[in-house]
Design a protein around this motif. Structure first.
Motif, PDB file in Angstrom:
ATOM      1  N   GLY A  95      49.682  34.839  42.226  1.00  0.00           N
ATOM      2  CA  GLY A  95      48.409  34.527  42.875  1.00  0.00           C
ATOM      3  C   GLY A  95      47.836  35.722  43.613  1.00  0.00           C
ATOM      4  O   GLY A  95      46.635  35.978  43.583  1.00  0.00           O
ATOM      5  N   VAL A  96      48.728  36.484  44.269  1.00  0.00           N
ATOM      6  CA  VAL A  96      48.289  37.685  45.000  1.00  0.00           C
ATOM      7  C   VAL A  96      47.741  38.731  44.030  1.00  0.00           C
ATOM      8  O   VAL A  96      46.686  39.329  44.258  1.00  0.00           O
ATOM      9  N   VAL A  97      48.475  38.967  42.941  1.00  0.00           N
ATOM     10  CA  VAL A  97      48.062  39.945  41.931  1.00  0.00           C
ATOM     11  C   VAL A  97      46.694  39.582  41.362  1.00  0.00           C
ATOM     12  O   VAL A  97      45.792  40.420  41.259  1.00  0.00           O
ATOM     13  N   MET A  98      46.527  38.304  41.003  1.00  0.00           N
ATOM     14  CA  MET A  98      45.263  37.847  40.443  1.00  0.00           C
ATOM     15  C   MET A  98      44.127  37.976  41.466  1.00  0.00           C
ATOM     16  O   MET A  98      43.014  38.385  41.134  1.00  0.00           O
ATOM     17  N   ALA A  99      44.434  37.648  42.724  1.00  0.00           N
ATOM     18  CA  ALA A  99      43.419  37.733  43.780  1.00  0.00           C
ATOM     19  C   ALA A  99      42.943  39.169  43.986  1.00  0.00           C
ATOM     20  O   ALA A  99      41.749  39.420  44.175  1.00  0.00           O
ATOM     21  N   VAL A 100      43.882  40.125  43.950  1.00  0.00           N
ATOM     22  CA  VAL A 100      43.511  41.542  44.113  1.00  0.00           C
ATOM     23  C   VAL A 100      42.580  41.985  42.980  1.00  0.00           C
ATOM     24  O   VAL A 100      41.572  42.661  43.206  1.00  0.00           O
ATOM     25  N   GLY A 101      42.923  41.576  41.749  1.00  0.00           N
ATOM     26  CA  GLY A 101      42.080  41.931  40.603  1.00  0.00           C
ATOM     27  C   GLY A 101      40.703  41.326  40.684  1.00  0.00           C
ATOM     28  O   GLY A 101      39.688  42.000  40.463  1.00  0.00           O
ATOM     29  N   ILE A 102      40.629  40.031  41.026  1.00  0.00           N
ATOM     30  CA  ILE A 102      39.335  39.338  41.124  1.00  0.00           C
ATOM     31  C   ILE A 102      38.500  39.922  42.255  1.00  0.00           C
ATOM     32  O   ILE A 102      37.297  40.156  42.104  1.00  0.00           O
ATOM     33  N   TRP A 103      39.147  40.180  43.392  1.00  0.00           N
ATOM     34  CA  TRP A 103      38.431  40.756  44.539  1.00  0.00           C
ATOM     35  C   TRP A 103      37.827  42.114  44.186  1.00  0.00           C
ATOM     36  O   TRP A 103      36.687  42.409  44.537  1.00  0.00           O
ATOM     37  N   THR A 104      38.593  42.927  43.462  1.00  0.00           N
ATOM     38  CA  THR A 104      38.099  44.248  43.055  1.00  0.00           C
ATOM     39  C   THR A 104      36.855  44.118  42.187  1.00  0.00           C
ATOM     40  O   THR A 104      35.882  44.861  42.357  1.00  0.00           O
ATOM     41  N   LEU A 105      36.870  43.165  41.252  1.00  0.00           N
ATOM     42  CA  LEU A 105      35.747  43.018  40.317  1.00  0.00           C
ATOM     43  C   LEU A 105      34.544  42.314  40.936  1.00  0.00           C
ATOM     44  O   LEU A 105      33.406  42.722  40.725  1.00  0.00           O
ATOM     45  N   VAL A 106      34.809  41.257  41.711  1.00  0.00           N
ATOM     46  CA  VAL A 106      33.706  40.450  42.243  1.00  0.00           C
ATOM     47  C   VAL A 106      33.046  41.117  43.444  1.00  0.00           C
ATOM     48  O   VAL A 106      31.821  41.291  43.483  1.00  0.00           O
ATOM     49  N   GLU A 107      33.856  41.490  44.427  1.00  0.00           N
ATOM     50  CA  GLU A 107      33.308  42.035  45.662  1.00  0.00           C
ATOM     51  C   GLU A 107      32.775  43.457  45.498  1.00  0.00           C
ATOM     52  O   GLU A 107      31.824  43.841  46.166  1.00  0.00           O
ATOM     53  N   LYS A 108      33.377  44.227  44.612  1.00  0.00           N
ATOM     54  CA  LYS A 108      33.019  45.634  44.503  1.00  0.00           C
ATOM     55  C   LYS A 108      32.448  45.981  43.131  1.00  0.00           C
ATOM     56  O   LYS A 108      32.454  47.141  42.724  1.00  0.00           O
TER      57      LYS A 108
END
Length: 253
Positions: free
Chosen positions: A32-45
């Motif tokens: 879940g942490v790994v997926m969250a980091v990836g999604i955050w990188t793409l969505v927020e930035k």
């Protein structure tokens, strides 16, 4: 003696089962942490990703998302394989662990490689992207990214505010009387880019390029650390899986 050995093996198997179950629960959370980091990188930035000519930064994030999804599914499969004591399921589980391990190592390696070449890429491409594409037709994403970059990092232009004198937006008269975009202003008001003075716009040397580079480098460190860190943890899971597999009797066919 035979009964003692059988009891000893049974206790060892039970211990391995619970260790592997605990590992799988933590592994599921890590997914879940790994997926969250990836999604955050793409969505927020995602706006800043559009300013980069290379797709390596985005590719690292996509790999982390894919790995995170597989990790969560694998964690559930690992729990089932452990408590049902099925060697076939353990084989599948081990292969998935190995695939995720390779994916996360790949994400970490990509992040490291891009870390090394980021400075050169930004020097070659950021200024050209800003001066050639800002406020141009079909370049709304770039325009939005540039405005967000300048406001969020309190900077103006790639190397300095003087870069805007070369932009198509200014040289073709689209800017009107503005010398720089309004997003360069310390306090944004309509047409505030007309007043080209340090009290009004961000004019420090280094421009946005140094701040964007630092921002992306920080995120590459996170991507690389998460990818390689989780991959190292998986080695423990693979060792537990191999030990449990060897302790279980072969299934009758």
């Amino acid at each position: 003696m035979g009964a003692y050995d059988e009891k000893k093996e049974t206790c060892g198997t039970i211990c391995l089962k619970y260790l592997l179950f605990a590992f799988n629960f933590l592994f599921w959370l890590a997914g879940g942490v790994v997926m969250a980091v990836g999604i955050w990188t793409l969505v927020e930035k995602s706006d800043y990703i559009s300013l980069l000519s290379s797709s390596t930064y985005a590719a690292s994030a996509y790999i982390l998302i894919l790995a995170g999804v597989i990790v969560m599914v694998t964690g559930v499969l690992g729990c089932c394989a452990t408590f049902r004591e099925q060697r076939n399921l353990l084989r599948v589980y081990f292969v998935l662990l190995l695939c995720i391990f390779l994916l996360e190592i790949l994400a970490g390696v990509l992040a490291y490689i891009y870390y090394q070449q980021l400075n050169e890429e930004l020097k070659q491409n950021l200024k050209e992207t800003m001066v050639q594409k800002y406020k141009q037709e079909n370049e709304k994403q770039i325009t939005k990214a540039v405005d967000k970059l300048q406001q969020e990092f309190k900077c103006c232009g790639s190397n300095s505010s003087a870069d805007w004198a070369e932009s198509k937006w200014v040289t073709t008269g689209q800017a009107g009387t503005r010398k720089v975009p309004d997003s360069c202003c310390k306090t944004i008001t309509e047409n505030c880019g007309e007043r080209y003075h340090p009290s009004n716009i961000y004019k420090e040397e280094g421009g946005c390029i140094t701040k964007l580079e630092k921002f992306i480098l920080d995120h590459l460190r996170i991507i690389g650390a998460v990818g390689i860190g989780i991959a190292c943890v998986q080695i423990v899971g693979m060792v537990f899986t191999c030990c449990l597999y060897r302790n279980l009797k072969a299934e009758p066919y």
